[in-house]
Design a protein around this motif. Sequence first.
Motif, PDB file in Angstrom:
ATOM      1  N   THR A  85       6.850   7.383  -1.944  1.00 21.71           N
ATOM      2  CA  THR A  85       6.509   6.323  -2.894  1.00 21.71           C
ATOM      3  C   THR A  85       5.356   6.751  -3.804  1.00 21.71           C
ATOM      4  O   THR A  85       4.554   7.634  -3.462  1.00 21.71           O
ATOM      5  N   ASP A  86       5.273   6.099  -4.961  1.00 24.02           N
ATOM      6  CA  ASP A  86       4.162   6.354  -5.881  1.00 24.02           C
ATOM      7  C   ASP A  86       2.829   6.084  -5.200  1.00 24.02           C
ATOM      8  O   ASP A  86       1.857   6.830  -5.368  1.00 24.02           O
ATOM      9  N   THR A  87       2.779   5.003  -4.443  1.00 20.11           N
ATOM     10  CA  THR A  87       1.527   4.620  -3.788  1.00 20.11           C
ATOM     11  C   THR A  87       1.056   5.703  -2.826  1.00 20.11           C
ATOM     12  O   THR A  87      -0.134   6.058  -2.800  1.00 20.11           O
ATOM     13  N   GLU A  88       1.977   6.228  -2.035  1.00 21.36           N
ATOM     14  CA  GLU A  88       1.606   7.275  -1.074  1.00 21.36           C
ATOM     15  C   GLU A  88       1.129   8.540  -1.783  1.00 21.36           C
ATOM     16  O   GLU A  88       0.159   9.181  -1.358  1.00 21.36           O
ATOM     17  N   ARG A  89       1.799   8.900  -2.846  1.00 23.57           N
ATOM     18  CA  ARG A  89       1.439  10.115  -3.568  1.00 23.57           C
ATOM     19  C   ARG A  89       0.078   9.981  -4.247  1.00 23.57           C
ATOM     20  O   ARG A  89      -0.755  10.890  -4.175  1.00 23.57           O
ATOM     21  N   VAL A  90      -0.154   8.849  -4.907  1.00 25.59           N
ATOM     22  CA  VAL A  90      -1.433   8.634  -5.564  1.00 25.59           C
ATOM     23  C   VAL A  90      -2.555   8.565  -4.538  1.00 25.59           C
ATOM     24  O   VAL A  90      -3.645   9.114  -4.741  1.00 25.59           O
ATOM     25  N   GLN A  91      -2.305   7.924  -3.413  1.00 20.38           N
ATOM     26  CA  GLN A  91      -3.327   7.818  -2.372  1.00 20.38           C
ATOM     27  C   GLN A  91      -3.697   9.188  -1.826  1.00 20.38           C
ATOM     28  O   GLN A  91      -4.869   9.494  -1.602  1.00 20.38           O
ATOM     29  N   LEU A  92      -2.697  10.050  -1.640  1.00 14.37           N
ATOM     30  CA  LEU A  92      -2.967  11.402  -1.156  1.00 14.37           C
ATOM     31  C   LEU A  92      -3.835  12.174  -2.142  1.00 14.37           C
ATOM     32  O   LEU A  92      -4.816  12.827  -1.765  1.00 14.37           O
ATOM     33  N   VAL A  93      -3.476  12.101  -3.410  1.00 15.42           N
ATOM     34  CA  VAL A  93      -4.251  12.808  -4.439  1.00 15.42           C
ATOM     35  C   VAL A  93      -5.681  12.274  -4.488  1.00 15.42           C
ATOM     36  O   VAL A  93      -6.649  13.048  -4.557  1.00 15.42           O
ATOM     37  N   ASN A  94      -5.841  10.961  -4.440  1.00 15.02           N
ATOM     38  CA  ASN A  94      -7.176  10.380  -4.494  1.00 15.02           C
ATOM     39  C   ASN A  94      -7.996  10.720  -3.260  1.00 15.02           C
ATOM     40  O   ASN A  94      -9.216  10.891  -3.342  1.00 15.02           O
ATOM     41  N   ALA A 148     -17.440  11.657  -6.713  1.00 14.90           N
ATOM     42  CA  ALA A 148     -17.634  11.194  -8.090  1.00 14.90           C
ATOM     43  C   ALA A 148     -16.410  11.436  -8.957  1.00 14.90           C
ATOM     44  O   ALA A 148     -16.382  11.012 -10.122  1.00 14.90           O
ATOM     45  N   GLU A 149     -15.393  12.136  -8.433  1.00 11.52           N
ATOM     46  CA  GLU A 149     -14.185  12.400  -9.214  1.00 11.52           C
ATOM     47  C   GLU A 149     -13.491  11.088  -9.574  1.00 11.52           C
ATOM     48  O   GLU A 149     -13.418  10.150  -8.774  1.00 11.52           O
ATOM     49  N   ASP A 150     -12.948  11.033 -10.798  1.00  8.02           N
ATOM     50  CA  ASP A 150     -12.256   9.845 -11.284  1.00  8.02           C
ATOM     51  C   ASP A 150     -10.901   9.723 -10.585  1.00  8.02           C
ATOM     52  O   ASP A 150     -10.072  10.630 -10.683  1.00  8.02           O
ATOM     53  N   PRO A 151     -10.640   8.640  -9.849  1.00 14.43           N
ATOM     54  CA  PRO A 151      -9.357   8.516  -9.143  1.00 14.43           C
ATOM     55  C   PRO A 151      -8.185   8.295 -10.097  1.00 14.43           C
ATOM     56  O   PRO A 151      -8.348   7.756 -11.194  1.00 14.43           O
ATOM     57  N   VAL A 152      -7.006   8.706  -9.666  1.00 13.78           N
ATOM     58  CA  VAL A 152      -5.780   8.539 -10.443  1.00 13.78           C
ATOM     59  C   VAL A 152      -5.332   7.085 -10.357  1.00 13.78           C
ATOM     60  O   VAL A 152      -5.346   6.474  -9.288  1.00 13.78           O
ATOM     61  N   ALA A 153      -4.930   6.520 -11.498  1.00  8.52           N
ATOM     62  CA  ALA A 153      -4.446   5.140 -11.531  1.00  8.52           C
ATOM     63  C   ALA A 153      -2.994   5.083 -11.072  1.00  8.52           C
ATOM     64  O   ALA A 153      -2.242   6.047 -11.201  1.00  8.52           O
ATOM     65  N   GLU A 154      -2.613   3.953 -10.546  1.00  7.52           N
ATOM     66  CA  GLU A 154      -1.229   3.735 -10.088  1.00  7.52           C
ATOM     67  C   GLU A 154      -0.548   2.716 -10.996  1.00  7.52           C
ATOM     68  O   GLU A 154      -1.168   1.712 -11.360  1.00  7.52           O
ATOM     69  N   PRO A 155       0.734   2.947 -11.348  1.00 14.79           N
ATOM     70  CA  PRO A 155       1.564   4.112 -11.049  1.00 14.79           C
ATOM     71  C   PRO A 155       1.157   5.319 -11.899  1.00 14.79           C
ATOM     72  O   PRO A 155       0.514   5.152 -12.944  1.00 14.79           O
ATOM     73  N   PRO A 156       1.530   6.542 -11.489  1.00 16.03           N
ATOM     74  CA  PRO A 156       1.137   7.724 -12.250  1.00 16.03           C
ATOM     75  C   PRO A 156       1.694   7.682 -13.673  1.00 16.03           C
ATOM     76  O   PRO A 156       2.861   7.395 -13.884  1.00 16.03           O
ATOM     77  N   SER A 157       0.831   7.944 -14.642  1.00 13.85           N
ATOM     78  CA  SER A 157       1.259   7.989 -16.044  1.00 13.85           C
ATOM     79  C   SER A 157       0.383   8.996 -16.772  1.00 13.85           C
ATOM     80  O   SER A 157      -0.689   9.370 -16.294  1.00 13.85           O
ATOM     81  N   GLN A 158       0.851   9.433 -17.948  1.00 15.05           N
ATOM     82  CA  GLN A 158       0.134  10.426 -18.728  1.00 15.05           C
ATOM     83  C   GLN A 158      -0.101   9.931 -20.149  1.00 15.05           C
ATOM     84  O   GLN A 158       0.790   9.326 -20.751  1.00 15.05           O
ATOM     85  N   LEU A 159      -1.291  10.190 -20.672  1.00 18.29           N
ATOM     86  CA  LEU A 159      -1.550   9.959 -22.081  1.00 18.29           C
ATOM     87  C   LEU A 159      -0.787  11.017 -22.866  1.00 18.29           C
ATOM     88  O   LEU A 159      -0.906  12.208 -22.586  1.00 18.29           O
ATOM     89  N   THR A 160       0.013  10.600 -23.815  1.00 12.66           N
ATOM     90  CA  THR A 160       0.843  11.551 -24.554  1.00 12.66           C
ATOM     91  C   THR A 160       0.488  11.662 -26.023  1.00 12.66           C
ATOM     92  O   THR A 160       0.902  12.609 -26.686  1.00 12.66           O
ATOM     93  N   ARG A 161      -0.278  10.724 -26.572  1.00 14.00           N
ATOM     94  CA  ARG A 161      -0.569  10.805 -28.009  1.00 14.00           C
ATOM     95  C   ARG A 161      -1.736   9.899 -28.382  1.00 14.00           C
ATOM     96  O   ARG A 161      -1.876   8.791 -27.875  1.00 14.00           O
TER      97      ARG A 161
END
Length: 202
Positions: A58-67, A76-89
Amino acid sequence: MEEGLFETLVTSGLSARLDQLAADLKASMQSVDKADQPEVLARHLRDALMRAIASKRTDTERVQLVNDVLDLLDPAEDPVAEPPSQLTRLSRPAAPGVVAMADVRPRTPLPDAALLTNSPWEPSLGSELRAEIETSDGVDLLCAFVKWHGPRMPEPQLARLQGRTVPLSGDHNQGEAPRALPGRSRHRAAEHVPRPRSGEVP
């Protein structure tokens, strides 16, 4: 393991495996230079982390692992927001006196380096070049064996590039057009290549 060349980080498991193969294969090892250690160790960690992330469903499990990993490395690292997304422009809207960035995108991912040779299974060199110029924040132009169809192909993109006041630089002395090479280049094409702006010539 088969005979061959490697650049594999030695782990305890690999070391034990090499001991088992010692009767048949001679292993050569080399210490990792201190300057290269961050990249070599990070590459090993990246592979392990990719396997671990892929094992989560799941997205939640993957993001939690990364965080969790980021927090372990540095709270102090900025945690990844859920669901995973990318700024493209990020682009300015078209307005009087403003040339907007074209709504295109190269097929090659931005973090990747690519050498395009016009092979059938690769993105078209022409379309990739046009998309790169349309969306770049700076262009270093190096021309060799200049043919007429070369500078004509990305001409609209180069015009919009200069309209967006994006830096265009090259190896042309004093902003002059490149000199045509006898038997290779066309003088008309060389004169057509856009000149770098003053002060932008290396």
